[in-house]
Motif scaffolding. Structure first.
Motif, mmCIF file in Angstrom:
data_model
loop_
_atom_site.group_PDB
_atom_site.id
_atom_site.type_symbol
_atom_site.label_atom_id
_atom_site.label_comp_id
_atom_site.label_asym_id
_atom_site.label_seq_id
_atom_site.Cartn_x
_atom_site.Cartn_y
_atom_site.Cartn_z
ATOM 1 N N VAL A 102 0.837 -1.198 0.000
ATOM 2 C CA VAL A 102 0.000 0.000 0.000
ATOM 3 C C VAL A 102 0.875 1.253 0.000
ATOM 4 C CG1 VAL A 102 -1.658 1.339 1.353
ATOM 5 C CG2 VAL A 102 -1.973 -1.127 1.094
ATOM 6 N N GLN A 103 1.928 1.246 0.804
ATOM 7 C CA GLN A 103 2.844 2.394 0.819
ATOM 8 C C GLN A 103 3.523 2.567 -0.540
ATOM 9 O OE1 GLN A 103 3.067 4.577 3.165
ATOM 10 N NE2 GLN A 103 2.028 3.536 4.848
ATOM 11 N N PHE A 104 3.805 1.476 -1.221
ATOM 12 C CA PHE A 104 4.400 1.555 -2.558
ATOM 13 C C PHE A 104 3.429 2.194 -3.541
ATOM 14 C CE2 PHE A 104 5.365 -0.213 -6.770
ATOM 15 C CZ PHE A 104 6.699 0.184 -6.889
ATOM 16 N N SER A 105 2.149 1.849 -3.425
ATOM 17 C CA SER A 105 1.146 2.446 -4.326
ATOM 18 C C SER A 105 1.043 3.952 -4.100
ATOM 19 C CB SER A 105 -0.222 1.778 -4.112
ATOM 20 O OG SER A 105 -0.797 2.171 -2.869
ATOM 21 N N ASN A 109 2.315 6.923 -6.925
ATOM 22 C CA ASN A 109 1.288 7.804 -7.465
ATOM 23 C C ASN A 109 1.320 9.209 -6.888
ATOM 24 O OD1 ASN A 109 -0.661 6.063 -9.264
ATOM 25 N ND2 ASN A 109 -0.134 4.782 -7.516
ATOM 26 N N ALA A 110 2.053 9.406 -5.799
ATOM 27 C CA ALA A 110 2.162 10.749 -5.224
ATOM 28 C C ALA A 110 3.513 10.884 -4.547
ATOM 29 C CB ALA A 110 1.029 11.020 -4.250
ATOM 30 N N PRO A 111 4.578 11.057 -5.340
ATOM 31 C CA PRO A 111 5.930 11.114 -4.779
ATOM 32 C C PRO A 111 6.112 12.174 -3.705
ATOM 33 C CG PRO A 111 5.975 10.979 -7.175
ATOM 34 C CD PRO A 111 4.554 11.216 -6.786
ATOM 35 N N SER A 115 8.544 9.874 -0.442
ATOM 36 C CA SER A 115 9.615 9.840 -1.427
ATOM 37 C C SER A 115 10.238 8.451 -1.506
ATOM 38 C CB SER A 115 10.684 10.870 -1.060
ATOM 39 O OG SER A 115 11.319 10.491 0.153
ATOM 40 N N TYR A 116 11.121 8.286 -2.474
ATOM 41 C CA TYR A 116 11.834 7.012 -2.616
ATOM 42 C C TYR A 116 12.656 6.716 -1.358
ATOM 43 C CZ TYR A 116 15.338 3.658 -4.225
ATOM 44 O OH TYR A 116 16.159 2.568 -4.334
ATOM 45 N N ASN A 117 13.313 7.756 -0.839
ATOM 46 C CA ASN A 117 14.119 7.579 0.373
ATOM 47 C C ASN A 117 13.263 7.169 1.558
ATOM 48 O OD1 ASN A 117 16.499 8.211 -0.923
ATOM 49 N ND2 ASN A 117 16.375 10.402 -0.428
ATOM 50 N N ASP A 118 12.059 7.771 1.670
ATOM 51 C CA ASP A 118 11.143 7.417 2.753
ATOM 52 C C ASP A 118 10.719 5.952 2.642
ATOM 53 O OD1 ASP A 118 11.177 9.897 3.957
ATOM 54 O OD2 ASP A 118 9.525 10.652 2.733
ATOM 55 N N TYR A 119 10.412 5.529 1.415
ATOM 56 C CA TYR A 119 9.958 4.152 1.215
ATOM 57 C C TYR A 119 11.079 3.159 1.528
ATOM 58 C CZ TYR A 119 7.676 0.091 -0.810
ATOM 59 O OH TYR A 119 7.109 -1.143 -0.984
ATOM 60 N N ILE A 314 -6.761 3.503 -7.332
ATOM 61 C CA ILE A 314 -5.837 4.486 -6.767
ATOM 62 C C ILE A 314 -6.067 5.846 -7.390
ATOM 63 C CG2 ILE A 314 -3.403 5.092 -6.487
ATOM 64 C CD1 ILE A 314 -2.816 2.059 -6.581
ATOM 65 N N SER A 315 -6.234 6.844 -6.552
ATOM 66 C CA SER A 315 -6.491 8.210 -7.009
ATOM 67 C C SER A 315 -5.363 9.124 -6.551
ATOM 68 C CB SER A 315 -7.824 8.712 -6.461
ATOM 69 O OG SER A 315 -7.968 10.098 -6.674
ATOM 70 N N LYS A 316 -4.655 9.735 -7.511
ATOM 71 C CA LYS A 316 -3.583 10.662 -7.171
ATOM 72 C C LYS A 316 -4.128 11.876 -6.421
ATOM 73 C CE LYS A 316 -0.442 9.437 -10.947
ATOM 74 N NZ LYS A 316 0.327 9.952 -12.109
ATOM 75 N N GLU A 317 -5.332 12.311 -6.816
ATOM 76 C CA GLU A 317 -5.924 13.480 -6.175
ATOM 77 C C GLU A 317 -6.226 13.202 -4.707
ATOM 78 O OE1 GLU A 317 -9.869 16.376 -6.471
ATOM 79 O OE2 GLU A 317 -9.559 14.766 -7.928
ATOM 80 N N VAL A 318 -6.790 12.038 -4.420
ATOM 81 C CA VAL A 318 -7.108 11.675 -3.036
ATOM 82 C C VAL A 318 -5.837 11.599 -2.205
ATOM 83 C CG1 VAL A 318 -7.948 9.798 -1.561
ATOM 84 C CG2 VAL A 318 -9.265 10.486 -3.574
ATOM 85 N N ILE A 319 -4.792 10.985 -2.765
ATOM 86 C CA ILE A 319 -3.526 10.859 -2.044
ATOM 87 C C ILE A 319 -2.935 12.226 -1.749
ATOM 88 C CG2 ILE A 319 -1.159 9.987 -2.168
ATOM 89 C CD1 ILE A 319 -2.221 7.701 -3.917
ATOM 90 N N SER A 320 -3.008 13.125 -2.736
ATOM 91 C CA SER A 320 -2.371 14.441 -2.614
ATOM 92 C C SER A 320 -3.128 15.388 -1.698
ATOM 93 C CB SER A 320 -2.211 15.077 -3.994
ATOM 94 O OG SER A 320 -1.440 14.251 -4.839
ATOM 95 N N THR A 321 -4.444 15.210 -1.583
ATOM 96 C CA THR A 321 -5.262 16.182 -0.839
ATOM 97 C C THR A 321 -5.676 15.704 0.543
ATOM 98 O OG1 THR A 321 -7.283 15.333 -1.894
ATOM 99 C CG2 THR A 321 -6.163 17.194 -2.963
ATOM 100 N N THR A 322 -5.313 14.478 0.922
ATOM 101 C CA THR A 322 -5.676 13.950 2.247
ATOM 102 C C THR A 322 -4.448 13.948 3.142
ATOM 103 O OG1 THR A 322 -7.301 12.488 1.201
ATOM 104 C CG2 THR A 322 -6.761 12.069 3.516
ATOM 105 N N PRO A 323 -4.440 14.765 4.185
ATOM 106 C CA PRO A 323 -3.275 14.840 5.078
ATOM 107 C C PRO A 323 -2.991 13.497 5.766
ATOM 108 C CG PRO A 323 -4.784 16.666 5.461
ATOM 109 C CD PRO A 323 -5.493 15.701 4.582
#
Length: 447
Positions: A102-105, A109-111, A115-119, A314-323
């Motif tokens: 899930v974290q990879f998804s 979809n929302a770097p 980030s890659y380093n975080d993952y 998977i929605s990039k918008e949902v990932i980007s706008t949900t804290p």
């Protein structure tokens, strides 16, 4: 029985028990096995003496009656072979795999969110947690009881580090180390409980035991409150209530200590308005007037209302706008993206895990091990329950990640160590003796 005969008896019995134990790979069981075998040998010896045999003859006949030492040892090795709780390991492994996927998804979809380093850091911390869990599994958990005071002091030191050096990250006051935020408050809460597992009945049976125990509970509770992490305090409160109940202390005294402890801590909370508002926010739907919290609550409600049985993808918008969607609200993201079917499956697996742990705790013979096992199980229960309720908008949105799945390095390490510890306890479930100086100090615990 004369001294020579006693020496002969000890020698023949010792040789037999040593031969038996040489076949038993679990070295921690040797002392218990030898004691049990000696009891049987002595009973047989007394019977043969009563029938007219001499002490020397009775000792030999008792050993012969027991049978082949190698075969007995082989059979006992099957019984006492150290095995982890495979059901627990299997379910937790699935949770870890789900978390990484899930974290990879989210990362793909929302770097900006992760980030890659975080993952990669999450993978490294997961591996580190697994290694520490394996190390803890092979350690004899009974040694922890002897270092209970040291663990209590270590938890207090962690609290001190948070108070003097902690920084707020995602709403929590954490220690930043190598670019990673470590939730030392929750770790300290669990450490306090583990230390009290070895101290509670020793302190209780000492002079002014109730007063000392009350002071220890209040001191550790106050310490956690000073970190301004109310969730850690709630976890601690639930664990301390469970620990008191599991310890076998009379219920009237438990109620008295809880009443006095609650009064003292409430006095501390109400003495400052900001403490009261921060603490009470956990039990109401949202922090009134907190626009950020109102936004998060509304966002979660929107995602849940739009979730489907098989998921929206998977929605990039949902990932980007949900804290904090990859940390505190990962379960909401799973339900929205992969469907209620996946969310319900995870809930069923959590239920099976916790049910299996509570059921398994009944098989632990060592009283300290049973108390520790139940306390860790309760710690995992509250760590699962709070984020699930928060993610389903059943309580105010909390800054707490779901064990093994949410992006929280310190939580992953701590919980994998706890899993290693309970697997170690399970693997030694037939051990009954304590390694502490006062092995009889633990109260017999109710089932």
């Amino acid at each position: 029985m004369g001294g020579n005969n006693m020496g002969l008896e000890n020698k023949s019995f010792r040789k037999f028990t040593d031969e038996v134990c040489s076949q038993v790979k679990c070295a921690e069981m040797h002392e218990d096995i030898k004691e049990e075998l000696n009891c049987h040998l002595q009973e047989l010896e007394e019977e043969y003496i009563a029938q007219g045999s001499t002490c020397e003859e009775a000792s030999k006949l008792a050993v012969a009656h027991m049978g082949d030492s190698e075969k007995i040892g082989f059979d006992l090795n099957k019984i006492y072979q150290r095995r982890p709780d495979y059901k627990t390991l299997f379910i937790c492994s699935i949770f870890i795999a789900i978390g990484l996927l899930v974290q990879f998804s989210i990362y793909k979809n929302a770097p900006k969110i992760i980030s890659y380093n975080d993952y990669m850091k999450m993978i490294i911390l997961t591996i580190l947690g697994g290694i520490l869990g394996v190390v803890v599994y092979f350690l004899d958990y009974r040694k922890l009881e002897k270092y209970s005071w040291q663990l209590f002091i270590a938890a207090t030191i962690l609290i001190g580090l948070i108070i003097f050096f902690g920084k707020y990250v995602n709403g929590n006051r954490n220690i930043i180390f190598l670019g990673t935020a470590f939730d030392l408050s929750t770790i300290a809460s669990v450490l306090y409980i583990i230390s009290l597992c070895g101290l509670i009945t020793k302190v209780y049976h000492s002079k002014y035991g109730i007063l000392k125990l009350l002071l220890m509970i209040c001191f550790s509770g106050y310490s956690i409150l000073l970190t301004n992490q109310e969730v850690s305090f709630v976890i601690y409160c639930v664990l301390i209530v469970g620990l008191l109940m599991y310890s076998g202390i009379p219920k009237k005294l438990i109620l008295l200590m809880l009443a006095l402890g609650t009064f003292s801590i409430c006095t501390f909370i109400f003495s400052a308005t900001y403490r009261f508002h921060r603490f009470i926010s956990i039990f109401i739907f949202a922090r009134k007037g907190d626009m950020n919290m109102d936004y998060v609550v509304g966002k979660i409600q929107l995602l849940l209302s739009n979730s489907k049985f098989i998921g929206n993808g998977i929605s990039k918008e949902v990932i980007s706008t949900t804290p904090l969607i990859n940390v505190n609200f990962i379960f909401t993201y799973i339900i929205y993206s992969f469907g209620w079917i996946v969310g319900i499956t995870i809930l069923i697996m959590i239920t099976l895990l916790l049910f299996n742990l509570f059921k398994t705790s009944k098989n632990i013979k060592n009283s300290y091990g049973k108390l520790l096992f139940k306390s860790i199980t309760l710690a995992l229960t509250i760590q699962f329950l709070l984020p699930i309720m928060s993610n389903l908008n059943l309580i105010s949105s909390l800054y707490i990640s779901m064990p093994f799945i949410g992006y929280n390095g310190s939580s992953v390490i701590m919980n994998m160590v706890l899993i290693g510890l309970i697997c170690g306890i399970y693997g030694r479930k037939n051990l009954s003796k304590s390694l502490a100086s006062s092995s009889s100090s633990i109260v017999t615990q109710p089932e």
